[in-house]
Design a protein around this motif. Structure first.
Motif, PDB file in Angstrom:
ATOM      1  N   GLY A  39     -13.356  76.236  29.420  1.00 12.33           N
ATOM      2  CA  GLY A  39     -13.600  75.637  30.732  1.00 12.33           C
ATOM      3  C   GLY A  39     -14.650  74.546  30.694  1.00 12.33           C
ATOM      4  N   MET A 177     -14.601  84.736  37.294  1.00 17.49           N
ATOM      5  CA  MET A 177     -14.086  84.274  36.016  1.00 17.49           C
ATOM      6  C   MET A 177     -14.045  85.495  35.108  1.00 17.49           C
ATOM      7  SD  MET A 177     -14.174  83.280  32.725  1.00 17.49           S
ATOM      8  CE  MET A 177     -15.853  83.709  32.267  1.00 17.49           C
ATOM      9  N   TYR A 208     -18.119  78.493  40.462  1.00 20.44           N
ATOM     10  CA  TYR A 208     -16.726  78.091  40.678  1.00 20.44           C
ATOM     11  C   TYR A 208     -16.347  77.902  42.142  1.00 20.44           C
ATOM     12  CZ  TYR A 208     -16.213  79.342  35.765  1.00 20.44           C
ATOM     13  OH  TYR A 208     -16.370  79.408  34.404  1.00 20.44           O
ATOM     14  N   LYS A 237     -19.393  72.938  36.198  1.00 17.63           N
ATOM     15  CA  LYS A 237     -18.012  72.935  36.690  1.00 17.63           C
ATOM     16  C   LYS A 237     -17.856  72.035  37.908  1.00 17.63           C
ATOM     17  CE  LYS A 237     -17.902  76.422  33.781  1.00 17.63           C
ATOM     18  NZ  LYS A 237     -17.434  76.289  32.398  1.00 17.63           N
ATOM     19  N   TYR A 297      -7.466  69.282  39.966  1.00 17.68           N
ATOM     20  CA  TYR A 297      -7.182  70.611  39.425  1.00 17.68           C
ATOM     21  C   TYR A 297      -5.927  71.227  40.035  1.00 17.68           C
ATOM     22  CZ  TYR A 297     -11.604  70.737  36.895  1.00 17.68           C
ATOM     23  OH  TYR A 297     -12.641  70.475  36.023  1.00 17.68           O
ATOM     24  N   MET A 322     -11.103  77.167  37.861  1.00 18.77           N
ATOM     25  CA  MET A 322     -10.536  76.192  36.924  1.00 18.77           C
ATOM     26  C   MET A 322      -9.733  76.836  35.796  1.00 18.77           C
ATOM     27  SD  MET A 322     -13.783  74.829  34.699  1.00 18.77           S
ATOM     28  CE  MET A 322     -14.115  73.635  35.977  1.00 18.77           C
ATOM     29  N   PHE A 323      -9.261  78.056  36.036  1.00 18.61           N
ATOM     30  CA  PHE A 323      -8.398  78.736  35.087  1.00 18.61           C
ATOM     31  C   PHE A 323      -7.218  79.339  35.832  1.00 18.61           C
ATOM     32  CE2 PHE A 323     -12.835  79.210  33.709  1.00 18.61           C
ATOM     33  CZ  PHE A 323     -12.786  78.584  32.465  1.00 18.61           C
ATOM     34  N   ARG A 365      -5.527  83.720  29.738  1.00 14.76           N
ATOM     35  CA  ARG A 365      -6.171  82.739  30.611  1.00 14.76           C
ATOM     36  C   ARG A 365      -5.875  81.343  30.114  1.00 14.76           C
ATOM     37  NH1 ARG A 365     -12.576  81.700  30.706  1.00 14.76           N
ATOM     38  NH2 ARG A 365     -11.900  80.326  29.022  1.00 14.76           N
ATOM     39  N   SER A 367      -6.900  77.346  30.696  1.00 19.46           N
ATOM     40  CA  SER A 367      -7.875  76.428  31.277  1.00 19.46           C
ATOM     41  C   SER A 367      -7.168  75.214  31.869  1.00 19.46           C
ATOM     42  CB  SER A 367      -8.864  75.977  30.199  1.00 19.46           C
ATOM     43  OG  SER A 367      -9.672  74.911  30.679  1.00 19.46           O
ATOM     44  N   CYS A 369      -8.825  72.396  32.112  1.00 21.04           N
ATOM     45  CA  CYS A 369      -9.695  71.301  31.678  1.00 21.04           C
ATOM     46  C   CYS A 369      -9.040  70.465  30.576  1.00 21.04           C
ATOM     47  CB  CYS A 369     -11.038  71.851  31.209  1.00 21.04           C
ATOM     48  SG  CYS A 369     -11.964  72.667  32.523  1.00 21.04           S
TER      49      CYS A 369
END
Length: 386
Positions: A39, A177, A208, A237, A297, A322-323, A365, A367, A369
């Protein structure tokens, strides 16, 4: 023979540290692995943030040691950030402590509140650093369950039934997370009550709130939370500044003074240019936040959902952050069987959920990113294999 400290026997090298060596070797062999594992935002901070850093860096008087408690401009900006987004009033002088990232805060808070042998409550699944740092410092880990059927909120019956007489800290992380479980006001209120009833300190790690989320919340919005709780926050983040290492903790003035006592014996303050640039970033426009933390995102999330579907995984479309967290099909013995297949056959690196605790063993998971084109390329590679 010289031997390392016994504390090294309590932890292993961080999973990503180990696995990235393998990925680097694969890349050196020309396999061009696409990483959807970590992330670390791939977008830059706002232009105003970067410009402010450059301005200060040219000032010949800006390069000396800085106060460990942070400069007034940064603390005021942090207080303004909490007032603007959460409606929380904090005294910039005494109720905020700038940090070199939240990870540093986990260390300082543990040192300030826990003796060796004390117990700490850690969520399962949860951020591995809550566990590893506590082990290094000599605390006993007591896990509490987060389960999908409870929307990844604490198992209150389990907590109520616990003997917490030796517990000093309880780590929480909402929005969560790795699971993407969103913050709930009811959860925050129960956490404050639990802290007061059991005479423990709840620490909410809250980096987050602004990622694909229409309703940012803070634990400190609950009446009385400052008396018994600490909140960590980070610019990594929400402001695309992971390498800048700027975060904060907020609480009552007594707790902050204890944390500062530890911190002042460990570091010598952050470069003035970073602090003033961070203060500038806290003033980013609503439009900047919407574009960076929602629009970008959200597009990537749609691609990640296609990847999950291709892999046969199920997921909650309401999760934030962000996941993307998904449950693996029953045909796989464990999550690593799937992630290793994806890595070595599709050349895409995604994260197995077991690294976050036993309740993550049937999950993976992804990401968000990575640039859209990278994520689309990962999707095509996975489609060819699966």
């Amino acid at each position: 023979m010289i031997q390392p400290a016994e504390r090294l026997n309590t932890v292993q090298e961080y999973y990503f540290s180990r696995k990235l060596k393998e990925v680097a070797k694969m890349n050196a062999e020309g396999k061009d692995v696409i990483s959807l594992a970590i992330g670390s935002p791939d977008m830059p901070p706002s232009p105003e943030t970067v410009e402010r850093l450059c301005q200060v860096a040219h000032d010949p008087d800006a390069h000396g040691y800085q106060p460990t408690m942070g400069i007034a401009e940064l603390r005021e900006a942090m207080a303004g950030y909490y007032r603007r987004w959460f409606g929380v009033s904090l005294d910039a002088q005494s109720e905020i402590q700038p940090l070199i990232g939240s990870k540093e805060g986990i260390l300082h808070i543990t040192l300030a509140f826990c003796n060796p042998g004390d117990e700490v409550l850690v969520p399962n699944p949860g951020y591995p650093t809550y566990t590893s740092l506590s082990k290094i410092l000599g605390q006993k880990i007591v896990n509490y369950n987060l389960l999908e059927e409870n929307a990844w909120q604490p198992d209150w019956q389990q907590l109520e039934d616990m003997d917490t007489s030796r517990v000093k800290l309880m780590w929480t992380n909402y929005p969560n997370m790795p699971t993407g479980g969103d913050a709930q006001r009811e959860t925050y209120e129960r956490l404050v009550r639990f802290a007061k009833e059991r005479n423990i300190v709840v620490v909410n790690d809250n980096p987050y709130s602004f990622i694909i989320n229409d309703n940012p919340q803070s634990l400190l919005q609950v009446e009385g939370a400052k008396d018994c709780c600490i909140e960590l926050n980070s610019m990594s983040k929400s402001h695309n500044m992971p390498g800048w290492r700027v975060g904060l903790c907020a609480s009552n003035s007594t707790f902050i003074s204890w944390i500062l006592k530890i911190k002042s014996n460990i570091d010598s303050g952050t470069f003035r240019g970073l602090q003033l640039a961070a203060a500038e970033a806290y003033r980013n426009s609503d439009e900047w936040h919407h574009q960076a933390n929602y629009v970008t995102y959200r597009k990537r999330r749609a691609i990640a959902e296609e990847i999950m579907t291709t892999l046969g995984c199920s997921f909650d479309p309401k999760q934030v952050g962000m996941f993307l967290w998904g449950r693996i099909p029953e045909k796989y013995e464990n999550c690593e069987c799937l992630t290793e297949k994806v890595l070595h056959e599709a050349r895409v690196f995604i994260t197995p959920g077991f690294i976050f605790g036993s309740n993550g063993e049937r999950y993976i998971r992804i990401s968000l990113c990575a640039k859209d084109e990278k994520m689309l390329a990962a999707l095509e590679r996975i489609r060819k294999v699966f």
